[in-house]
Write an enzyme that holds these catalytic residues in place. Structure first.
Site, short mmCIF file in Angstrom:
data_model
loop_
_atom_site.label_atom_id
_atom_site.label_comp_id
_atom_site.label_asym_id
_atom_site.label_seq_id
_atom_site.Cartn_x
_atom_site.Cartn_y
_atom_site.Cartn_z
N HIS A 1 -35.13 -28.94 -52.70
CA HIS A 1 -35.70 -28.89 -51.35
C HIS A 1 -33.08 -29.07 -51.35
O HIS A 1 -32.50 -28.34 -50.04
CB HIS A 1 -35.50 -30.11 -50.14
CG HIS A 1 -36.73 -30.05 -49.40
ND1 HIS A 1 -37.14 -30.97 -47.49
CD2 HIS A 1 -37.93 -29.64 -49.70
CE1 HIS A 1 -38.11 -29.77 -47.79
NE2 HIS A 1 -38.80 -28.95 -48.66
N HIS B 1 -46.70 -26.92 -54.82
CA HIS B 1 -47.96 -27.73 -54.07
C HIS B 1 -49.10 -27.21 -54.91
O HIS B 1 -50.10 -27.84 -54.51
CB HIS B 1 -48.58 -26.48 -52.74
CG HIS B 1 -47.43 -25.73 -51.54
ND1 HIS B 1 -47.72 -25.42 -50.79
CD2 HIS B 1 -46.03 -27.07 -51.44
CE1 HIS B 1 -47.11 -25.55 -49.80
NE2 HIS B 1 -45.70 -26.13 -49.87
#
Length: 719
Positions: free
Chosen positions: A97, A262
Site C-alpha cells: 500500500h 493474495h
C-alpha cells in the site's frame, strides 16, 4: 485583577492554527496557492543540513538489518499478535500500500518518501491497521537510526516477508529518503467523503479521472467487494485493468501481483466495524498515533476487523506456493457475507484438507475466501488465460511475480543510479529508463566554440535545452536531459517540442556531437548554457554557467514509447505555451510543472522572467516578451510588468494587452501566466524585487543557478 468578564477564560485562541477557515486559502479559495512549491522546507527536517543519506547507508550493516527483519516476522507481540505467528501478510500489505499509491500520469504517490506515515495516507480506509505494522517495525528503526529511512525499511520489510515465506525475490535497492510532513501537493481526488464513488462518469474504461489510479477516495486500487460495493467480477475486471494500467502494469503483471499478493496472509472482518475507534489522525492523544482501536471487544487476532472481508485466500497463508490458483480453479465459488457484513466469495463443498486453520487455534479449520477482484482473474477472458498459464507453471508465476513486485516497489525510486545496496539486480530493465554512461573528459571549451560558430540563435539553443530538461519530474525521477530522448519517439513529435524547429536544431547539434565523440545530450545542454552566457554578456553582465559533462544518449530500444507518452506536456508556462483545449487555468499548470521539476517559487519566478526576455516562447509567441532587447538577459520582464505607466486589458482567452495609460497604445501582449506575476501578492513581491534598479546582476546569477538546477536535475550519478 480578575473580573466577571475574564474569569476562567483561556488566553489562547483555540483552533486558531488548525481550524477550518484559519488560513488565507480558506478565506480566498480561488487565489493561486503557492504552497505546493514550499513543500518539504528544510525547517521541517530534523536532520542536519549536511546529512547525506547515501553516505549514511554506507555505514549500514545490511546483513544484520535483514536478519533482524527476518526475526521480526515470527516474533509475535501480545498487543498485536501475528496471524499464525507470522507477520508476513501484514508487512507485505504495508509495503504494497505504500508503493501502490503510485500513479504513472504524474509520478506522484508511491513508496519513495515514506509518506504513509502522514495524512492522508496514514488514515485512508484502505490502510486500516497498517499503523500497527509500522509500530512493530519501530524497534528496528530505532536500532539502526538514520542509517535506514522509514521509506526503505517499509519496502524491505515487505520483501523480506516474501523471502521468509519461500519466494526467491528479484532484488532490493536502498535509496529512498524520508519526508517529514504531509505531501499537500499530491492531488488524491476531489471527494469530500471517504469511499465516495464519483470518479467514473459512466462505465467506460477511460472515464476514471486523470491522473488518479484508484476508483474511490481512500482506496489503493479497487473496492474488494465489487464496483461500488456490488459484486460483479467482469465489471471489477475493468476497474482492475484500468487502475493497474495507471500504475504502468500490463495484464500479466496485474494477474501476477493480484495472485502473489493474495497467496499469503488474510483479510480481516471477524467482528463489527462499528466497534473501531477513530483513524490515526482523528484519534485522541492517549492512542499515541494508533487508530482504528477496538475498545469495545477484543479486536485482535481472529477478532481483527480491517477490510471487513474475512479469511485467507489459500490453504497455507504463510507459505509461498501455488495455492491461490489451485483453490481458484478447483472449486466453484458463491457469494456470501462476512461476519462484518462484507461481500466475499467462498468455495462450495470444499475439502477440509484445503481449508486454512484458524490464526490462533490450529485445531480449527475455516473457509478460505476470494474477493471480487480475485474472481475477475478467472472470469475475465484475458486474465483467465494468464491465470491458467501461471497455474500450470508455478515456477514461471513465481518469476513473473518477483519481477512485478520489484517493479511495484521500485518504480518511483528513479533510474539505477539512485539504487544502493548489495542486492541491486544487475539487469537493466526498460521501465528504469536506462541511459548509457557518457564521456566526461573532453575539451568543453572547444565544443562550446563549435556551438557558437554553428549559427544557432540564443532562442533556439535555450528552447531546445529547456525542452530536453523540462520533462524531469522529481515525483518519480523520470525524464530530464540525460539520454537526449528529445530526439527519439515519442518526444520528437510532441507539439510542445515544436518538431520542425527541433529537427532543424538537431541537424546542427548532432554533427557537433559526432565530431567531438560526445553525447548529443551534452551538446544540447551545453548549447543552452552558452546561450545564457551570450545573453548575459549582451546585457552587460558576463557570467559563467557551470557545466557538468558526462550525459549519455539513450537509444530507441532503451525507450518505452508508451511509458514516456505520459511525460508529454499539455502546457509549459515557462515557454508560455498552452494546449488550446485545456480548461485548467494556465497559472495552475505552471505551478504543477514547477513543483514536479523541484523548483521553489523564487526559482520559478526568475526562470519565467529570464526565458521571456530570451525569446524562448514556444512557436514564436510574443506573449510576455516585455522587452525591446530580446536575446539579452535583462530584468525587463519585471520592470515593465510592475510599471504603473501601463494598464492590463483582457482581449481574448488567455490573452491580454499591456497598454500605455496616456495614449491607449498596445505596447505588449501577455498571458495569464505573465500577469499572475503582477497580480498574486507573493509573486508580485518577487517581481518587484527583481524590478529594482540594484538587482540586474543578482537576477543574472539567480537565473543561472535556477537554470543549472534544471539542467542537472537528473544527474543522480553525480550527486
Amino acid at each position: 485583577m480578575e473580573t466577571a468578564s475574564n474569569k476562567g477564560q483561556c488566553p489562547v485562541m483555540h483552533g486558531a492554527n488548525t481550524a477550518v477557515g484559519s488560513t488565507p486559502m480558506a478565506w480566498w479559495p480561488n487565489a493561486l496557492n503557492l504552497d505546493i512549491l514550499h513543500q518539504h522546507d528544510q525547517k521541517t527536517n530534523p536532520l542536519p543540513a549536511d546529512f547525506d543519506y547515501r553516505k549514511a547507508l554506507s555505514t549500514l550493516d545490511v546483513d544484520a538489518l535483514k536478519a533482524d527483519v527476518h526475526a521480526l516476522m515470527t516474533d509475535s507481540q501480545a498487543w498485536w499478535p501475528a496471524d499464525w505467528g507470522h507477520y508476513g501478510g501484514l508487512m507485505i500489505r504495508m509495503a504494497w500500500h505504500a508503493a501502490g499509491s503510485y500513479r504513472i500520469a504524474d509520478g506522484r504517490g508511491g513508496a519513495g518518501t515514506g509518506n504513509q506515515r502522514f495524512a492522508p495516507l496514514n488514515s485512508w480506509p484502505d490502510n486500516v491497521n497498517l499503523d500497527k505494522a509500522r509500530r512493530l517495525l519501530w524497534p528496528i528503526k530505532k536500532k539502526y537510526g538514520n542509517a535506514i529511512s522509514w521509506a526503505d525499511l517499509m519496502i524491505l520489510a515487505g520483501t523480506i516477508a516474501y523471502e521468509s515465506m519461500g519466494l526467491k525475490t528479484f532484488g532490493f535497492a536502498f535509496g529512498r529518503e524520508d519526508i517529514w510532513h504531509p505531501e499537500k501537493d499530491v492531488y488524491w481526488g476531489s471527494e469530500k467523503a471517504w469511499l465516495d464513488a464519483s470518479r467514473y462518469e459512466d462505465s467506460a474504461r477511460e472515464s476514471l479521472e486523470n491522473p488518479l489510479a484508484a476508483v474511490q477516495m481512500g482506496l489503493i486500487y479497487v473496492n474488494p467487494e465489487g464496483v461500488n460495493g456490488q459484486p460483479d467480477p467482469l465489471r471489477t475486471a475493468q476497474d482492475v485493468r484500468e487502475t493497474f494500467r495507471r500504475m504502468a502494469m500490463n495484464d500479466e503483471e496485474t494477474v501476477a501481483l493480484t495472485a502473489g499478493g493474495h497467496t499469503v496472509g488474510k483479510a480481516h472482518g471477524n467482528g463489527l466495524a462499528s466497534n473501531l475507534g477513530a483513524d490515526p489522525e482523528a484519534a485522541d492523544v492517549f492512542e499515541q498515533g494508533l487508530g482504528w482501536n477496538n475498545h469495545v471487544g477484543r479486536g485482535v487476532g481472529r477478532d481483527t476487523v480491517t477490510s471487513g472481508i474475512e479469511g485467507a485466500w489459500t490453504t497455507h497463508p504463510t507459505r509461498w506456493d501455488n495455492g491461490y490458483f489451485e483453490l481458484l480453479f478447483k472449486y466453484e465459488w458463491e457469494l456470501k457475507k462476512s461476519p462484518a457484513g462484507a461481500w466475499q466469495w467462498e468455495p462450495i463443498d470444499i475439502d477440509e484438507a484445503d481449508m486454512p486453520v484458524d490464526v490462533e487455534d490450529p485445531s480449527i479449520r475455516v473457509n478460505p475466501m476470494m474477493t471480487d477482484a480475485d474472481m475477475a482473474m478467472i472470469k475475465d477472458p484475458v486474465y483467465r488465460e494468464i491465470s491458467e498459464r501461471f497455474y500450470k507453471d508455478p515456477g514461471y508465476f513465481s518469476d513473473v511475480f518477483a519481477r512485478a513486485w520489484f517493479k511495484l516497489t521500485h518504480r518511483d525510486l528513479g533510474p539505477k543510479a539512485c539504487y544502493v545496496g548489495p542486492d541491486v539486480p544487475a539487469e537493466d530493465l526498460i521501465w528504469q529508463d536506462p541511459v548509457p554512461a557518457g564521456v566526461k573528459d573532453y575539451d568543453v571549451s572547444a565544443v562550446a566554440a563549435a556551438i557558437r560558430a554553428s549559427g544557432l540563435s540564443v532562442a533556439d539553443r535555450i528552447a531546445t535545452a529547456w525542452d530536453s530538461a523540462r520533462t524531469y519530474r522529481g515525483s518519480d525521477k523520470r525524464g530530464g536531459a540525460n539520454g537526449a530522448r528529445l530526439r527519439l519517439a515519442p518526444q520528437n513529435t510532441w507539439e510542445g517540442n515544436e518538431p520542425d524547429r527541433l529537427a532543424r536544431v538537431l541537424a546542427v547539434v548532432e554533427p557537433i556531437a559526432l565530431a567531438h565523440q560526445i553525447s548529443v545530450a551534452d551538446v544540447i545542454v551545453l548549447a543552452g548554457n552558452t546561450a545564457v552566457e551570450d545573453a548575459a554578456a549582451e546585457a552587460g553582465y558576463p557570467v559563467r554557467v557551470p557545466f557538468l559533462p558526462g550525459r549519455g544518449d539513450a537509444s530507441q530500444a532503451m525507450t518505452d514509447v508508451e511509458s514516456f507518452a505520459v511525460l508529454e506536456p499539455i502546457a509549459d508556462g515557462f515557454r508560455n505555451w498552452l494546449t488550446p483545449q485545456i480548461g485548467a487555468p494556465a497559472e495552475e499548470l505552471l505551478l504543477d510543472r514547477a513543483q514536479l521539476m523541484g523548483l521553489s517559487a523564487p526559482e520559478m519566478t526568475v526562470l519565467v522572467g529570464g526565458l521571456r526576455v530570451l525569446g524562448a516562447n514556444a512557436h514564436g509567441s510574443q506573449a510576455g516578451v516585455l522587452t525591446d532587447r530580446v536575446g539579452q538577459l535583462t530584468t525587463d520582464f519585471f520592470v515593465h510588468l510592475t510599471d504603473m505607466t501601463y494598464s492590463w486589458v483582457p482581449v481574448g482567452r488567455n490573452r491580454y494587452e499591456i497598454r500605455d495609460r496616456q495614449t491607449g497604445e498596445a505596447r505588449w501582449i501577455a498571458s495569464r501566466v505573465d500577469l499572475v506575476f503582477g497580480s498574486n501578492s507573493i509573486l508580485r513581491a518577487y517581481s518587484e524585487h527583481y524590478a529594482q534598479d540594484d538587482q540586474q546582476a543578482q537576477f543574472v546569477q539567480d537565473f543561472v543557478d535556477a537554470w543549472v538546477k534544471v539542467m542537472n536535475a537528473d544527474r543522480f550519478e553525480s550527486k
